[in-house]
Design a protein around this motif. Structure first.
Motif, PDB file in Angstrom:
ATOM      1  N   ARG A 148      48.399  18.434  38.454  1.00 27.00           N
ATOM      2  CA  ARG A 148      47.129  19.585  38.922  1.00 27.00           C
ATOM      3  C   ARG A 148      46.120  19.941  39.497  1.00 27.00           C
ATOM      4  O   ARG A 148      47.019  20.389  40.607  1.00 27.00           O
ATOM      5  N   LEU A 149      46.402  21.363  38.173  1.00 21.99           N
ATOM      6  CA  LEU A 149      45.153  22.456  39.080  1.00 21.99           C
ATOM      7  C   LEU A 149      43.493  22.203  39.342  1.00 21.99           C
ATOM      8  O   LEU A 149      43.415  21.360  38.254  1.00 21.99           O
ATOM      9  N   ASP A 150      43.319  22.597  39.678  1.00 21.98           N
ATOM     10  CA  ASP A 150      41.507  22.774  39.984  1.00 21.98           C
ATOM     11  C   ASP A 150      41.696  24.296  40.004  1.00 21.98           C
ATOM     12  O   ASP A 150      42.029  25.102  40.534  1.00 21.98           O
ATOM     13  N   LEU A 151      40.760  24.546  38.184  1.00 25.48           N
ATOM     14  CA  LEU A 151      40.517  25.974  37.942  1.00 25.48           C
ATOM     15  C   LEU A 151      38.949  26.050  37.528  1.00 25.48           C
ATOM     16  O   LEU A 151      38.813  24.579  37.146  1.00 25.48           O
ATOM     17  N   ASP A 152      38.333  26.698  38.044  1.00 29.27           N
ATOM     18  CA  ASP A 152      37.219  27.233  37.338  1.00 29.27           C
ATOM     19  C   ASP A 152      37.168  27.691  35.574  1.00 29.27           C
ATOM     20  O   ASP A 152      37.701  27.716  35.367  1.00 29.27           O
ATOM     21  N   GLU A 153      35.894  26.373  35.469  1.00 25.94           N
ATOM     22  CA  GLU A 153      35.994  26.050  34.414  1.00 25.94           C
ATOM     23  C   GLU A 153      35.393  27.926  33.259  1.00 25.94           C
ATOM     24  O   GLU A 153      35.227  27.879  32.433  1.00 25.94           O
ATOM     25  N   ARG A 154      34.936  28.663  33.985  1.00 23.65           N
ATOM     26  CA  ARG A 154      34.673  29.978  33.866  1.00 23.65           C
ATOM     27  C   ARG A 154      35.883  30.972  33.663  1.00 23.65           C
ATOM     28  O   ARG A 154      35.922  31.422  32.392  1.00 23.65           O
ATOM     29  N   LEU A 155      36.094  31.372  34.053  1.00 27.06           N
ATOM     30  CA  LEU A 155      36.946  32.104  34.840  1.00 27.06           C
ATOM     31  C   LEU A 155      38.216  31.440  34.552  1.00 27.06           C
ATOM     32  O   LEU A 155      39.349  32.511  34.247  1.00 27.06           O
ATOM     33  N   GLN A 156      39.117  30.447  34.747  1.00 27.80           N
ATOM     34  CA  GLN A 156      40.245  29.984  34.518  1.00 27.80           C
ATOM     35  C   GLN A 156      41.470  30.181  35.783  1.00 27.80           C
ATOM     36  O   GLN A 156      42.271  30.215  35.743  1.00 27.80           O
ATOM     37  N   ALA A 157      40.487  30.736  36.979  1.00 24.25           N
ATOM     38  CA  ALA A 157      41.224  31.046  38.543  1.00 24.25           C
ATOM     39  C   ALA A 157      40.932  29.366  38.807  1.00 24.25           C
ATOM     40  O   ALA A 157      40.072  28.636  38.432  1.00 24.25           O
ATOM     41  N   PRO A 158      41.931  29.791  39.497  1.00 21.18           N
ATOM     42  CA  PRO A 158      41.976  28.865  41.717  1.00 21.18           C
ATOM     43  C   PRO A 158      40.518  28.600  41.549  1.00 21.18           C
ATOM     44  O   PRO A 158      39.510  29.181  42.053  1.00 21.18           O
ATOM     45  N   THR A 159      39.897  27.494  42.008  1.00 18.72           N
ATOM     46  CA  THR A 159      38.139  26.973  42.070  1.00 18.72           C
ATOM     47  C   THR A 159      37.710  27.825  43.592  1.00 18.72           C
ATOM     48  O   THR A 159      36.558  28.309  42.969  1.00 18.72           O
ATOM     49  N   GLY A 160      39.231  27.660  44.588  1.00 19.32           N
ATOM     50  CA  GLY A 160      38.363  28.310  45.681  1.00 19.32           C
ATOM     51  C   GLY A 160      38.473  29.434  46.082  1.00 19.32           C
ATOM     52  O   GLY A 160      37.491  30.516  47.119  1.00 19.32           O
ATOM     53  N   LEU A 161      39.126  30.130  44.566  1.00 21.49           N
ATOM     54  CA  LEU A 161      39.112  31.480  44.541  1.00 21.49           C
ATOM     55  C   LEU A 161      37.887  32.304  43.676  1.00 21.49           C
ATOM     56  O   LEU A 161      37.547  33.704  43.583  1.00 21.49           O
ATOM     57  N   PRO A 187      34.382  31.900  43.112  1.00 25.95           N
ATOM     58  CA  PRO A 187      33.372  32.572  43.751  1.00 25.95           C
ATOM     59  C   PRO A 187      33.666  33.800  44.328  1.00 25.95           C
ATOM     60  O   PRO A 187      32.588  34.642  43.902  1.00 25.95           O
ATOM     61  N   LEU A 188      34.443  34.154  44.348  1.00 26.24           N
ATOM     62  CA  LEU A 188      34.994  35.717  45.614  1.00 26.24           C
ATOM     63  C   LEU A 188      35.713  36.808  44.453  1.00 26.24           C
ATOM     64  O   LEU A 188      35.066  37.818  44.827  1.00 26.24           O
ATOM     65  N   ILE A 189      35.512  36.344  43.283  1.00 32.02           N
ATOM     66  CA  ILE A 189      36.508  37.308  42.193  1.00 32.02           C
ATOM     67  C   ILE A 189      34.856  37.484  40.741  1.00 32.02           C
ATOM     68  O   ILE A 189      35.212  38.071  39.961  1.00 32.02           O
ATOM     69  N   ASP A 190      34.302  36.094  40.632  1.00 29.46           N
ATOM     70  CA  ASP A 190      33.003  36.357  39.738  1.00 29.46           C
ATOM     71  C   ASP A 190      32.818  37.418  39.494  1.00 29.46           C
ATOM     72  O   ASP A 190      32.010  38.116  39.988  1.00 29.46           O
ATOM     73  N   PRO A 191      33.106  38.502  38.034  1.00 26.92           N
ATOM     74  CA  PRO A 191      32.808  39.569  37.257  1.00 26.92           C
ATOM     75  C   PRO A 191      31.124  40.019  37.863  1.00 26.92           C
ATOM     76  O   PRO A 191      30.818  40.395  37.334  1.00 26.92           O
ATOM     77  N   ASN A 192      30.753  38.964  37.240  1.00 32.07           N
ATOM     78  CA  ASN A 192      29.387  37.993  37.027  1.00 32.07           C
ATOM     79  C   ASN A 192      28.486  38.458  38.464  1.00 32.07           C
ATOM     80  O   ASN A 192      27.338  39.090  38.793  1.00 32.07           O
ATOM     81  N   GLN A 193      29.615  38.543  39.889  1.00 28.98           N
ATOM     82  CA  GLN A 193      28.733  39.106  41.025  1.00 28.98           C
ATOM     83  C   GLN A 193      29.843  39.683  41.768  1.00 28.98           C
ATOM     84  O   GLN A 193      28.620  40.620  41.695  1.00 28.98           O
ATOM     85  N   HIS A 194      30.439  40.511  41.708  1.00 29.63           N
ATOM     86  CA  HIS A 194      31.535  41.385  42.033  1.00 29.63           C
ATOM     87  C   HIS A 194      32.118  41.835  41.812  1.00 29.63           C
ATOM     88  O   HIS A 194      32.531  42.158  40.933  1.00 29.63           O
ATOM     89  N   SER A 195      32.562  43.957  42.086  1.00 26.24           N
ATOM     90  CA  SER A 195      33.139  44.134  41.625  1.00 26.24           C
ATOM     91  C   SER A 195      34.648  44.426  42.419  1.00 26.24           C
ATOM     92  O   SER A 195      34.779  43.281  43.376  1.00 26.24           O
ATOM     93  N   CYS A 196      35.874  44.709  43.145  1.00 26.94           N
ATOM     94  CA  CYS A 196      36.576  44.716  43.307  1.00 26.94           C
ATOM     95  C   CYS A 196      37.099  45.069  44.825  1.00 26.94           C
ATOM     96  O   CYS A 196      37.305  44.445  44.838  1.00 26.94           O
ATOM     97  N   GLY A 197      35.624  45.906  44.449  1.00 25.82           N
ATOM     98  CA  GLY A 197      35.535  46.036  46.663  1.00 25.82           C
ATOM     99  C   GLY A 197      34.598  44.884  47.415  1.00 25.82           C
ATOM    100  O   GLY A 197      34.609  45.314  48.521  1.00 25.82           O
ATOM    101  N   THR A 198      34.243  44.330  46.821  1.00 24.76           N
ATOM    102  CA  THR A 198      33.812  43.340  47.288  1.00 24.76           C
ATOM    103  C   THR A 198      34.210  42.141  47.671  1.00 24.76           C
ATOM    104  O   THR A 198      33.337  40.976  47.535  1.00 24.76           O
ATOM    105  N   VAL A 199      35.650  41.951  46.454  1.00 32.90           N
ATOM    106  CA  VAL A 199      36.015  40.665  46.593  1.00 32.90           C
ATOM    107  C   VAL A 199      36.311  40.765  48.692  1.00 32.90           C
ATOM    108  O   VAL A 199      37.238  41.611  49.201  1.00 32.90           O
TER     109      VAL A 199
END
Length: 466
Positions: free
Chosen positions: A321-334, A336-348
């Motif tokens: 049972r995984l909780d993955l973001d429907e767009r990024l397929q990354a953990p849902t807790g992570l 929002p911090l790495i969404d490339p629509n919002q962040h470059s890697c220096g803003t994570v």
């Protein structure tokens, strides 16, 4: 009587994050079992051994791993030097795997992870059950092992994203596969060089890997007349297309974009902007024609290099049972911090075991795989992830929660801007440059790069920063 606490922690993948996880587990007195599908440690890194990282040695070794290596006489390379993938594998990752010894099993391909006696549907007594990991061996046998926890550091290298702009393979791509590659080619290899020398090659992608491919093709063109690249961009060209330049806190990463920008008039490549590939066809001579979703047809090319990023292989995790973001397929807790629509890697923002947790407690996706489809991962992120995760597995929640990580700024503000929408950019402050209409422009990439490689498939965006 064996209890769950007596079982090993299974680590999937003997790459940088996986071996670091094993080192942290050993440091805490927990037995790791690393399952590596390849014939050697760091098999994925070895596949791009010719490519130079844009991070220094000081940024790509893990402290716990260094402590494990120290008694062997291992000496850390010059912290300010830039290793190639081959250097990283041979001078650090192979010695680390050697120290771990029989804790690393090679040729072990994980085929499934579950809770013992429980598929993903069953609730009863689920959390009390250890994990069971199925894998195949190099000889074709099948085995399984029980684990107190599972750290999936298998990366994304085996699942590159396709050329199709809709995330699906471009029509005709399968039949044209003999002329398509999804990796930066090693143009120092005579056989590989012969494939591209004197040829017209399309490079699909907008990140550091694409910059690297364009630069190396430009170098070939100096000695091999007729060598030419066509850079396929889904977006228009703006200042941020070339990354953060001198504002990038990883200078070698910034140099990639600066080289392309500086050589814009050298004519070693054409850039086709606003082009979203829908199909790849063969002409009468067997050359390839890229067809856009809008019906545009480009002039034939001899080869296509697709560098559109990677995505995680989740097939063997279907019973947990995984909780993955429907767009990024990354953990849902992570996510929002790495969404490339919002962040470059220096803003994570710093993150650890809590952001990487799932409904099935005790399983973690770390390293490149934790980022799903986000392109901005750095090795130092993975090392901090595994430090936090292994602390949590050991029950040291205070240490696990104390996540401290400052990532280097890319020099671009906002997110990647994954789709041309100037009106939206102006409305949400995510960018300051309206993208031009689709056009064909001359773009030169004939500058040799002392450091031309990547740990990430970065597509930068946001404000125009030279």
């Amino acid at each position: 009587m064996t209890t769950t606490a007596d079982l090993p922690v299974v680590v999937i993948g003997a790459g940088p994050a996986g071996l670091a996880a094993a080192a942290h587990l050993v440091e805490r007195g927990i037995e790791p079992l690393v399952l590596e599908a390849g014939p050697a440690a760091a098999s994925a890194v070895r596949d791009w051994s010719h490519v130079r990282l844009f991070s220094t040695w000081g940024e790509v070794t893990d402290p716990a791993a260094e402590k494990l290596l120290a008694p062997t006489g291992w000496t850390k390379p010059d912290a300010a030097a830039y290793p190639s993938g081959g250097d990283w594998a041979e001078q650090y990752l192979r010695p680390l795997a050697d120290v771990l010894g029989e804790r690393v099993r090679l040729g072990a391909t994980v085929t499934g992870v579950s809770r013992t006696g429980r598929d993903r549907v069953v609730d009863a007594d689920r959390e009390a059950q250890p994990f069971v990991v199925h894998f195949t061996t190099a000889g074709g046998g099948e085995e399984r092992v029980l684990a107190r926890a599972v750290i999936d550091a298998s990366g994304t290298w085996t699942t590159p994203s396709p050329a199709g702009a809709d995330g699906l393979p471009a029509l005709g791509g399968k039949t044209a596969s003999d002329r398509i590659t999804y990796r930066v080619p090693d143009l120092e290899d005579p056989a590989v060089r012969a494939r591209y020398a004197g040829k017209r090659t399309a490079v699909v992608g907008s990140g550091a890997s694409a910059f690297t491919a364009l630069a190396t093709l430009a170098d070939v063109s100096k000695d091999e007349p007729g060598t030419h690249a066509v850079w396929i961009l889904r977006r228009g060209i703006s200042g941020s297309t070339f990354g953060g330049g001198t504002a990038d806190q990883l200078p070698a990463r910034g140099a990639l974009g600066l080289a392309a920008k500086t050589a814009v008039d050298n004519g070693h490549a054409d850039a086709v902007t606003g082009f979203r590939t829908g199909a790849i066809e063969r002409d009468g001579d067997g050359r390839l024609i890229l067809v856009g979703e809008d019906g545009r047809r480009l002039d034939p090319v001899d080869e296509v290099i697709v560098l559109t990023g990677f995505r995680p292989d989740l097939s063997f995790l279907s019973e947990v049972r995984l909780d993955l973001d429907e767009r990024l397929q990354a953990p849902t807790g992570l996510a929002p911090l790495i969404d490339p629509n919002q962040h470059s890697c220096g803003t994570v923002y710093p993150h650890g075991h809590r952001e990487l947790s799932h409904p099935d407690s005790g399983i973690y996706l770390v390293g490149m795989k934790s980022y799903g489809r986000a392109p901005t991962f750095l090795a130092m992120t993975g090392y901090e992830q595994v430090r936090s995760v292994t602390a949590a597995i050991a029950g040291d929640i205070e240490s696990a929660d104390r996540v401290e990580l400052t990532l280097p700024e890319t020099g671009v503000c906002g997110g990647a801007g994954l789709f041309d929408d100037p009106a939206a950019d102006q409305a949400d402050g995510g960018g300051c440059c309206a993208a031009p209409a689709p056009a064909l422009v001359q773009i030169g990439v004939g500058v040799s790069l002392p450091v031309a490689a990547t740990e990430e498939s970065s597509s930068s965006g946001g404000c125009c920063v030279a």
